[in-house]
Design a protein around this motif. Structure first.
Motif, PDB file in Angstrom:
ATOM      1  N   GLY A   1      -7.453  10.409   3.234  1.00 45.97           N
ATOM      2  CA  GLY A   1      -8.624  11.279   3.252  1.00 45.97           C
ATOM      3  C   GLY A   1      -8.694  12.159   4.479  1.00 45.97           C
ATOM      4  O   GLY A   1      -9.019  13.353   4.390  1.00 45.97           O
ATOM      5  N   ASP A   2      -8.374  11.611   5.647  1.00 47.35           N
ATOM      6  CA  ASP A   2      -8.440  12.395   6.883  1.00 47.35           C
ATOM      7  C   ASP A   2      -7.423  13.525   6.874  1.00 47.35           C
ATOM      8  O   ASP A   2      -7.748  14.683   7.198  1.00 47.35           O
ATOM      9  N   CYS A   3      -6.190  13.205   6.523  1.00 49.94           N
ATOM     10  CA  CYS A   3      -5.142  14.221   6.539  1.00 49.94           C
ATOM     11  C   CYS A   3      -5.384  15.290   5.478  1.00 49.94           C
ATOM     12  O   CYS A   3      -5.022  16.458   5.663  1.00 49.94           O
ATOM     13  N   ARG A   4      -6.013  14.895   4.368  1.00 48.09           N
ATOM     14  CA  ARG A   4      -6.306  15.876   3.327  1.00 48.09           C
ATOM     15  C   ARG A   4      -7.295  16.923   3.839  1.00 48.09           C
ATOM     16  O   ARG A   4      -7.147  18.119   3.613  1.00 48.09           O
TER      17      ARG A   4
ATOM     18  N   PRO B   1       0.819  -1.207   0.000  1.00 46.82           N
ATOM     19  CA  PRO B   1       0.000   0.000   0.000  1.00 46.82           C
ATOM     20  C   PRO B   1       0.857   1.264   0.000  1.00 46.82           C
ATOM     21  O   PRO B   1       1.991   1.263   0.478  1.00 46.82           O
ATOM     22  N   TYR B   2       0.330   2.330  -0.542  1.00 48.70           N
ATOM     23  CA  TYR B   2       0.974   3.646  -0.465  1.00 48.70           C
ATOM     24  C   TYR B   2       0.624   4.250   0.892  1.00 48.70           C
ATOM     25  O   TYR B   2      -0.515   4.178   1.333  1.00 48.70           O
TER      26      TYR B   2
ATOM     27  N   CYS C   1       0.579  10.970   8.014  1.00 46.77           N
ATOM     28  CA  CYS C   1       0.363  10.095   9.176  1.00 46.77           C
ATOM     29  C   CYS C   1       0.864   8.673   8.963  1.00 46.77           C
ATOM     30  O   CYS C   1       0.777   7.849   9.868  1.00 46.77           O
ATOM     31  N   SER C   2       1.333   8.367   7.757  1.00 50.70           N
ATOM     32  CA  SER C   2       1.857   7.047   7.396  1.00 50.70           C
ATOM     33  C   SER C   2       0.795   5.959   7.334  1.00 50.70           C
ATOM     34  O   SER C   2       1.113   4.772   7.245  1.00 50.70           O
ATOM     35  N   LYS C   3      -0.490   6.327   7.387  1.00 55.15           N
ATOM     36  CA  LYS C   3      -1.547   5.325   7.258  1.00 55.15           C
ATOM     37  C   LYS C   3      -1.596   4.819   5.816  1.00 55.15           C
ATOM     38  O   LYS C   3      -1.538   5.621   4.876  1.00 55.15           O
ATOM     39  N   PRO C   4      -1.705   3.493   5.602  1.00 56.99           N
ATOM     40  CA  PRO C   4      -1.761   2.983   4.229  1.00 56.99           C
ATOM     41  C   PRO C   4      -3.078   3.348   3.552  1.00 56.99           C
ATOM     42  O   PRO C   4      -4.146   3.246   4.147  1.00 56.99           O
ATOM     43  N   PHE C   5      -2.979   3.798   2.333  1.00 54.02           N
ATOM     44  CA  PHE C   5      -4.182   4.041   1.518  1.00 54.02           C
ATOM     45  C   PHE C   5      -3.769   3.946   0.051  1.00 54.02           C
ATOM     46  O   PHE C   5      -2.691   4.377  -0.342  1.00 54.02           O
TER      47      PHE C   5
END
Length: 708
Positions: free
Chosen positions: A689-692, A648-649, A654-658
């Motif tokens: 999405g959250d960080c955006r 995953p990218y 936040c380094s969360k995979p998406f």
């Protein structure tokens, strides 16, 4: 059920005790074999009729006589209270050259005939008020109308110049060229264009124009032959009072609704193999005209026919999101009763008033979204199993199932049986051949063919006559190729499914020879499962049993490219971005994602090879592979496997995979020049999405603080 047997004046070697044993009838009491049940021994039938028991008479030759005799027998229930069934054992085997060994076959036919009737199906209603339009040349149309006038409300549409109309105005007459005809019994919509200078509604048929025309371009059909006309316009002058002739009149379009259509044109207006009920094309053929007239005269009132099909839109693999996948049913329908609704509601629509019950659509449907209902596969499967189990229990071997229509197919078998009675060179229907009458040969497909082999049949033969449209023959040949590929791939020797084609009586010797072909290799132990209403479920049961009995067990079997309902999906991992649009397009849940990781998973058992995944894929990364996967005793095709997987990218904030690296890179490339994603704003594309949202909110606050 009380069964009445007759050896037809000792022309059939019927073994009553052996048949009784095979059928387990009457608690073991022997079934008597009569010699002339329809004549001297008719009293035996009357006694059976008075008993009130359900009756099966093993004779179709005299079925009408037995029904009349039942009606005249005092104390016998009427056929409405207690139907009487009939089964043909004479032409189907009793008159063959090996009739002495046909006891297992005759027992099987009787046992199948004893089964309860299938549940009734819904009906389709027609209502005809008797309004009939006759389309064709004037003189021929007038003649046909005269044969219909006393029973129908007849209108004429004269579609060309020439001929002669009646001098008396006895019925409505129009003229023009047909532009469209559609509909069915009681609901035909006819459109035509009138471009001739003479208006038949205004014409008084005074014949003045005929006398006035110097070229003779007008005859008693009251239409001007424009190729012969030299524009003298004398006809206009003499018709001034009526005003029926106007060379300046623009072409006019008309439309009317009719209940019935008689087409006398050289070429039919409706050219499909199975035209709608209520439409008859006679052309210039006198026999066809008389046949059409006799039928048309009886077509006023209300009529019903079975609704032959069931449609489950959720299973349909025709379309998703306006993309078209499988269109096998639309292509095969010779009645043009099926249309695509990919651009509106999705799926297909079957017009029940046009459906003629051939069942070819259900045979080619890979998913089972279209199912035949007259009868359904559960009842048809029970009939197959009863036939083959009884045959085997009575000592029969190497059964060949002969599927034929109740119409032309049954007549061909009767002709062959009668020929064997009088011609020593004709063998007749062999003892191992079990005829199976169906409404239409094309209504029985791969699921029941393979089930028949699983139940113990060595061969499945499809008898095709003039009833089968060219589309049906092609579809059945494709499905037969799939069945043979599966069985031969499992190691069963021989060609199990064959098409036997008969055009007319001249083909009887070839059919007689074909029915004596050597048997293919069948299963050692017949199956006992019941056919299911769901086509794929029945196929799975048949495949599991055939594989368990198979002489060979390959990991996979390559199948023909056309008509295969089984196969794999191949993914080009260099092109695939794991956008998962194919998952949303798959109607059978063969393709799935993994909520935990960027994966594309596949369950091969569910794939129907509709191609929706391939047509939907924006990268063109998907191809179909027709095959039957048998690895791990067939378990592999039922288990999910990963077709493509990537790391995953991870969000740069936040380094969360998406998403996936390839998808993000592709998106960045496409939006590189977009004004909304220039400079630091491009980093939002690399965020989850959250960080955006957080970044956009912080940017908005910074702008407001700067303004202050």
């Amino acid at each position: 059920m009380k069964t009445l047997l007759c050896n037809c004046n000792r022309t059939m070697p019927l073994d009553g005790p052996a048949l009784t044993k095979a059928l387990g009838a009457d608690g073991g009491a022997p079934i008597p074999v009569h010699t002339t049940l329809c004549r001297r021994e008719a009293g035996a039938f009357q006694r059976a009729a008075r008993s009130g028991d359900d009756l099966l008479v093993a004779c179709t030759q005299e079925s009408r006589l037995f029904l009349e005799l039942n009606q005249e027998t005092e104390g016998a229930p009427g056929v409405a209270e207690r139907p009487i069934r009939f089964v043909n054992i004479r032409e189907t085997g009793g008159w063959s050259r090996d009739a002495v060994g046909a006891t297992p076959k005759l027992a099987a036919l009787i046992a199948a005939a004893q089964l309860p009737d299938p549940e009734p199906v819904p009906t389709v209603s027609y209502r005809s008020g008797g309004r009939c339009v006759v389309i064709g040349p004037a003189e021929a149309a007038e003649r046909a109308a005269a044969m219909l006038d006393d029973r129908l409300d007849v209108t004429l549409l004269v579609d060309r110049a020439g001929g002669a109309l009646s001098q008396r105005r006895e019925r409505a007459v129009f003229a023009g060229e047909v532009t469209q005809l559609r509909g069915w019994l009681g609901a035909f919509e006819l459109s035509w264009r009138h471009a001739n200078p003479i208006d038949l509604e205004l014409c008084t048929r005074c014949n003045a124009c005929i006398d006035a025309c110097p070229e003779g371009a007008i005859d008693f059909g009251y239409q001007i032959d424009l190729a012969a006309c030299r524009s003298h316009r004398d006809c206009v002058r003499v018709c001034e009072a009526a005003g029926a002739i106007d060379f300046e009149r623009a072409p006019q379009d008309f439309g009317e609704r009719f209940d019935l259509v008689l087409d006398l044109g050289e070429r039919p207006l409706l050219s499909m193999h199975q035209p709608p009920q209520g439409y008859f094309h006679a052309g210039g053929d006198e026999r066809r005209l008389i046949d059409a007239v006799l039928k048309l005269r009886e077509m006023s009132g209300e009529f019903e026919k079975p609704k032959f099909f069931q449609y489950k839109s959720k299973l349909c693999a025709h379309s998703r999101n306006e993309q078209v996948g499988c269109d096998a049913c639309i292509e095969v329908c010779s009645a043009r009763a099926i249309r695509s609704e990919a651009q509106t509601n999705g799926g297909i629509f079957v017009e029940p008033h046009l459906c003629v019950g051939c069942g070819a659509c259900t045979t080619v449907c890979p998913s089972g979204a279209l199912a035949y209902a007259y009868p359904g596969t559960v009842d048809q499967g029970k009939r197959l199993r009863t036939l083959l189990q009884t045959y085997r229990r009575a000592g029969g071997r190497d059964a060949a199932l002969l599927v034929h229509s109740e119409g032309a197919g049954a007549r061909v078998i009767d002709d062959l049986g009668r020929a064997a009675r009088t011609d020593r060179s004709v063998h007749g229907v062999p003892a191992r051949v079990l005829p199976l009458a169906v409404w239409h040969t094309a209504s029985v497909g791969l699921d029941l063919w393979l089930s028949a082999v699983a139940y113990g049949a060595a061969d499945v033969w499809l008898l095709l006559t003039e009833e089968e449209a060219p589309e049906y023959r092609v579809a059945l040949a494709e499905q037969a190729a799939v069945a043979n590929a599966i069985l031969q791939g499992m190691g069963y020797r021989g060609e199990h499914v064959r098409l036997l084609q008969v055009r007319d009586a001249r083909d009887l010797p070839a059919l007689d020879a074909a029915l004596q072909l050597a048997a293919a290799q069948g299963v050692a132990q017949p199956a006992a499962y019941a056919a299911q209403a769901d086509k794929r479920a029945t196929l799975d049961l048949a495949l599991d049993h055939l594989l368990a009995q198979a002489p060979a067990a390959p990991d996979e079997i390559a199948l023909p490219a056309s008509g295969s309902p089984f196969g794999a999906v191949q993914v080009d991992t260099d092109k695939c971005t794991l956008c998962l649009s194919c998952v949303g397009a798959c109607p059978e849940s063969a393709l799935a994602d993994n909520p935990e990781r960027p994966q594309l998973r596949f369950v091969e058992k569910n794939c129907v090879q509709c191609g929706l995944c391939a047509t939907t894929c924006p990268e063109g990364a998907i191809a179909l592979q027709p095959r039957l996967l048998l690895a791990d005793e067939g378990k592999a095709r039922k288990q999910a496997r990963v077709l493509h997987e990537v790391e995953p990218y991870r969000c740069i904030r936040c380094s969360k995979p998406f998403g996936t690296l390839k998808a993000i890179e592709l998106m960045l490339g496409k939006l590189a020049d977009h004004p909304a994603f220039r400079g630091a704003a491009a980093d939002r594309l690399r965020m989850c999405g959250d960080c955006r949202v957080i970044d956009m909110h912080m940017q908005s606050n910074e702008v407001r603080i700067t303004d202050l």
